[in-house]
Design a protein around this motif. Structure first.
Motif, short mmCIF file in Angstrom:
data_model
loop_
_atom_site.label_atom_id
_atom_site.label_comp_id
_atom_site.label_asym_id
_atom_site.label_seq_id
_atom_site.Cartn_x
_atom_site.Cartn_y
_atom_site.Cartn_z
N GLU A 1 7.08 -0.34 -44.95
CA GLU A 1 8.09 -1.03 -44.14
C GLU A 1 8.14 -2.52 -44.44
O GLU A 1 9.08 -3.19 -44.05
CB GLU A 1 7.79 -0.86 -42.65
CG GLU A 1 8.13 0.48 -42.09
CD GLU A 1 7.90 0.51 -40.59
OE1 GLU A 1 8.84 0.20 -39.84
OE2 GLU A 1 6.77 0.83 -40.18
N GLY A 2 7.11 -3.04 -45.08
CA GLY A 2 7.03 -4.46 -45.34
C GLY A 2 6.42 -5.24 -44.19
O GLY A 2 6.47 -6.46 -44.16
N CYS B 1 3.09 -0.07 -53.78
CA CYS B 1 3.60 -0.45 -52.46
C CYS B 1 4.89 -1.24 -52.56
O CYS B 1 5.82 -1.02 -51.79
CB CYS B 1 2.54 -1.24 -51.69
SG CYS B 1 1.18 -0.23 -51.11
N HIS B 2 4.95 -2.14 -53.54
CA HIS B 2 6.17 -2.91 -53.72
C HIS B 2 7.30 -2.03 -54.25
O HIS B 2 8.47 -2.25 -53.93
CB HIS B 2 5.92 -4.11 -54.63
CG HIS B 2 5.13 -5.19 -53.96
ND1 HIS B 2 5.63 -5.95 -52.92
CD2 HIS B 2 3.86 -5.62 -54.14
CE1 HIS B 2 4.71 -6.80 -52.50
NE2 HIS B 2 3.62 -6.61 -53.22
N ARG C 1 14.59 -1.03 -49.79
CA ARG C 1 15.56 -2.14 -49.78
C ARG C 1 16.85 -1.75 -50.48
O ARG C 1 17.95 -2.09 -50.04
CB ARG C 1 14.97 -3.37 -50.44
CG ARG C 1 14.00 -4.12 -49.58
CD ARG C 1 13.59 -5.41 -50.28
NE ARG C 1 12.49 -6.01 -49.59
CZ ARG C 1 11.39 -6.48 -50.17
NH1 ARG C 1 11.28 -6.46 -51.50
NH2 ARG C 1 10.43 -7.01 -49.47
N ARG D 1 8.72 -0.25 -51.20
CA ARG D 1 9.51 -1.20 -50.41
C ARG D 1 10.82 -1.53 -51.13
O ARG D 1 11.87 -1.65 -50.49
CB ARG D 1 8.70 -2.48 -50.15
CG ARG D 1 9.38 -3.44 -49.24
CD ARG D 1 9.56 -2.85 -47.85
NE ARG D 1 10.44 -3.71 -47.09
CZ ARG D 1 11.47 -3.30 -46.38
NH1 ARG D 1 11.73 -2.02 -46.28
NH2 ARG D 1 12.23 -4.13 -45.74
#
Length: 185
Positions: free
Chosen positions: A151-152, A163-164, A171, A167
């Motif tokens: 979720e960031g 993880c990025h 987005r 995300r």
């Protein structure tokens, strides 16, 4: 200085966007020699299948990872369900075997989140591009750290690239299809 290779990034996004996950629907048969089902799971995996032929209102994606310390291996899986006119349909499951996960159970959970996010992305893309509907999306998980990182809300400490990536996919979904793809526990 910052160098961004737009051509490479654009090609990668095109590949990601044009290759769909191939979910399995016959889980019970496919895993009959490997899985022992809890009785409460059977109605879920025996639910009517979504045929990708009608608009949907909501997508729920469940994901989990598992690490076997003794063997040093892990697995990751995601299962999706879609809501159409107040009725749930099974939209398939995807899984992966991880022979030597770098961060043990954490890696398994992150890979499960990646599978779930890609599966949701594909379902949303079909819903929007083919049927013109914009379903809401909910992710269900048991790893609070991975869920919050996706979720960031929490900073990634270990597998930052994955993880990025999660995300970033969320987005893209939110930007491309207006507020779709929010993660929830």
């Amino acid at each position: 200085s910052l160098h961004i290779r737009f051509a490479e990034t654009s090609q990668t996004l095109d590949r990601f966007d044009t290759h769909f996950t191939l979910p399995a629907f016959d889980l019970e048969d496919a895993l009959q020699d490997h899985a022992h089902w809890l009785p409460q799971c059977l109605p879920w995996i025996r639910a009517d299948w979504y045929a990708y032929d009608q608009p949907i209102d909501h997508i729920s994606v469940y994901y989990d990872g598992s690490f076997l310390t003794k063997e040093g291996t892990a697995g990751a899986a995601a299962a999706a369900f879609v809501l159409h006119k107040r009725r749930w349909f099974f939209a398939g499951a995807v899984s992966a075997h991880l022979p030597s996960p770098e961060f043990g159970s954490y890696t398994a959970e992150v890979r499960a989140a990646l599978l779930a996010t890609k599966q949701a992305y594909d379902l949303v893309k079909i819903a929007v591009d083919v049927f013109g509907c914009k379903p809401s999306v909910t992710f269900h998980f048991d790893s609070l750290s991975v869920g919050k990182q996706a979720e960031g809300l929490w900073q990634a400490k270990k597998d930052k690239v994955s993880c990025h990536a999660i995300r970033s996919i969320l987005r893209i979904m939110q930007t491309r299809w207006e507020e779709i793809g929010r993660a929830h526990v």
